[in-house]
Write an enzyme that holds these catalytic residues in place. Structure first.
Site, PDB file in Angstrom:
ATOM      1  N   LYS A  22       0.793  -1.330  -0.025  1.00  0.00           N
ATOM      2  CA  LYS A  22      -0.009   0.040  -0.033  1.00  0.00           C
ATOM      3  C   LYS A  22       0.834   1.386   0.029  1.00  0.00           C
ATOM      4  CE  LYS A  22      -1.528   2.103   4.013  1.00  0.00           C
ATOM      5  NZ  LYS A  22      -1.361   3.398   4.082  1.00  0.00           N
ATOM      6  N   ARG A  92      -4.159  10.303   4.023  1.00  0.00           N
ATOM      7  CA  ARG A  92      -2.873  11.434   4.231  1.00  0.00           C
ATOM      8  C   ARG A  92      -2.040  11.181   2.994  1.00  0.00           C
ATOM      9  NH1 ARG A  92       0.211  14.276   7.809  1.00  0.00           N
ATOM     10  NH2 ARG A  92       2.388  13.873   7.147  1.00  0.00           N
ATOM     11  N   ASP A 116      -4.600  12.064  12.463  1.00  0.00           N
ATOM     12  CA  ASP A 116      -4.753  10.590  12.278  1.00  0.00           C
ATOM     13  C   ASP A 116      -4.845  10.218  13.697  1.00  0.00           C
ATOM     14  OD1 ASP A 116      -4.311   8.339  10.574  1.00  0.00           O
ATOM     15  OD2 ASP A 116      -3.081   9.600   9.357  1.00  0.00           O
TER      16      ASP A 116
END
Ligand code: UD1
Length: 424
Positions: A22, A92, A116
């Protein structure tokens, strides 16, 4: 809203394949903006963050298609330079379009991504680095606004901390700057090497790849490429910890043991057998794990993204462990949820003291971020009875099909609607 119903007691056995990372794929997608034409990315994980990044690239004018794990990004000659809040707030990582937009358009307006649940995440190093390359950059009305109408110029940049995101943004801006850029104290994560490899395929000249000094010789233009994403070391590590906690035996194909040296040493210290192979690795465990101390640090140190899984492991190990978190100050917040399963964890600043229990007991818990979610699921797998993990949309951001893969390894886990679910 959905939740996972995790039944404790299974020992995970079998094989699982790890997808592309990712944390690389999202940046590779942003890097595609640097070149007009069609870039093809392989082994892009089927996670929601990739969908959000695709949406952002479309908003900037690109045509993005995804077929399975292949993402095709067709970038026009002229692209937009504004990344709106409603998309950026969802991930983000969208801040990594800042460098490419500035390099390509001489302008970028990127909404501040916001907080976050793992701590404050500043952008000062991103902004200072791009300012050194000649951008006029500041924050206005919730946006990072950057302008460089005459183009960027190479410079020497010393990062205060080897920030992954700042290294990536500066790199992606520097490949189209005039002259030489040196980034000192650059991040060295495998995902940084992956993006350097892709940028080089696109026509960039980068020296020192994999070291903490990157030297970039600016080029006039980048061209599109076809690239395969580096395997996900955090997902690989998650399976490794799962094998140890459940006293199982998992063969992890497409995993790269060389990207996980400290992690695999830690699992070996816990009592696991770790074997590398040409196509990945195997982690097997019999008996109760021993407690292991961990200190998170930038690569090649122990990854902060695997810290929640190690806290979960220590929660059921023999002995007491100290975990030190050096990257995100609020990353221990999730231990309150782990405590609901009976874990004995005491937090003192950026240290956690974990006293291993012989058993945890299933309970409802809520996850607040991707990795905490994975840690809670692993804890649920070894707890007595059932653990209900809520807010699993966080987990979907990083693990393509966690439930399916867990079941294929013998776990008893189902995904179901969450009648008490709430969006956070
Ligand atoms: C990336 C990863 C994340 C991982 C982290 C560290 C992605 C999408 N995310 O995040 O999963 O946990 O690397 O390996 O790739 N900082 C500043 N100012 C800055 C930049 C960073 O203070 O300008 C601080 C952050 O607040 C944080 C620390 O530095 O405390 C590390 O941040 P960084 O390495 O930049 O992580 P990310 O790129 O955000």
């Amino acid at each position: 809203m959905e939740r996972f119903r995790v039944a404790g007691g299974s020992s995970l056995r079998g094989s699982v394949r790890v997808n592309g990372a990712k944390n690389s794929a999202l940046k590779l997608m942003a890097a595609a903006l640097l070149a007009e034409g069609r870039t093809i990315l392989h082994d892009v994980p089927a996670i929601t963050d990739v969908d959000y990044m695709a949406e952002l690239l479309r908003r900037l004018g690109a045509d993005v298609e995804r077929t399975g794990t292949v993402v095709t990004i067709d970038v026009p000659g002229e692209i937009g330079h504004a990344a709106p809040y409603e998309l950026v707030r969802r991930l983000r990582a969208s801040i990594c379009v800042l460098g490419p937009l500035l390099a390509r358009c001489g302008a970028a307006d990127v909404a501040l991504p916001g907080g976050d649940a793992i701590g404050s995440r500043g952008l000062d190093m991103h902004m200072a680095g791009l300012a050194k390359l000649g951008a006029d950059i500041g924050v206005e009305h919730g946006f990072v606004v950057a302008r460089a109408p005459g183009g960027l110029t190479g410079a020497t940049i010393l990062l205060d901390f080897p920030s992954v995101g700042a290294t990536e943004n500066i790199l992606m801006a520097a490949v189209l700057a005039q002259g030489t850029t040196t980034i000192d104290n650059a991040a060295r994560e495998p995902e940084i090497i992956d993006i350097c490899t892709m940028l080089t395929e696109m026509g960039a000249h980068i020296d020192g790849v994999g070291t903490s000094t990157l030297r970039v010789e600016g080029a006039d233009r980048m061209h599109p490429t076809e690239h395969t994403t580096v395997p996900d070391r955090i997902v690989t590590g998650t399976w490794g910890v799962a094998a140890v906690m459940t006293r199982g035996d998992i063969t992890i194909s497409n995993g790269r043991p060389e990207h996980l040296e400290i992690v695999l040493d830690t699992l070996t210290s816990a009592g696991a057998v770790v074997e590398s192979s040409a196509d990945g690795l195997r982690v097997a465990m019999s008996g109760r794990p021993r407690a292991v101390d961990v200190v998170t640090l930038p690569y090649p140190g122990f990854p902060t993204d695997l810290q929640p899984m190690i806290v979960a492991l220590d929660a059921v190990s023999e002995g007491t462990a100290m975990i030190t978190e050096n990257v995100y100050e609020a990353r221990f917040m999730f231990v309150n949820e782990l405590a609901r399963l009976g874990a004995d964890v005491r937090i003192d600043g950026h240290h956690a003291i974990v006293r291993g229990r012989s058993a945890l007991s299933g309970a409802p818990v809520v996850t607040t971020d991707i990795r905490a979610g994975a840690g809670l699921v692993l804890a649920g797998l070894v707890a007595d009875g059932e653990t209900l993990v809520s807010a699993v949309h966080h987990i979907d951001r990083g693990y393509p099909d966690l439930v399916g893969e867990l079941c294929s390894l013998g776990a008893d886990v189902v995904r179901e609607p969450d009648p008490d679910g709430f969006d956070d």
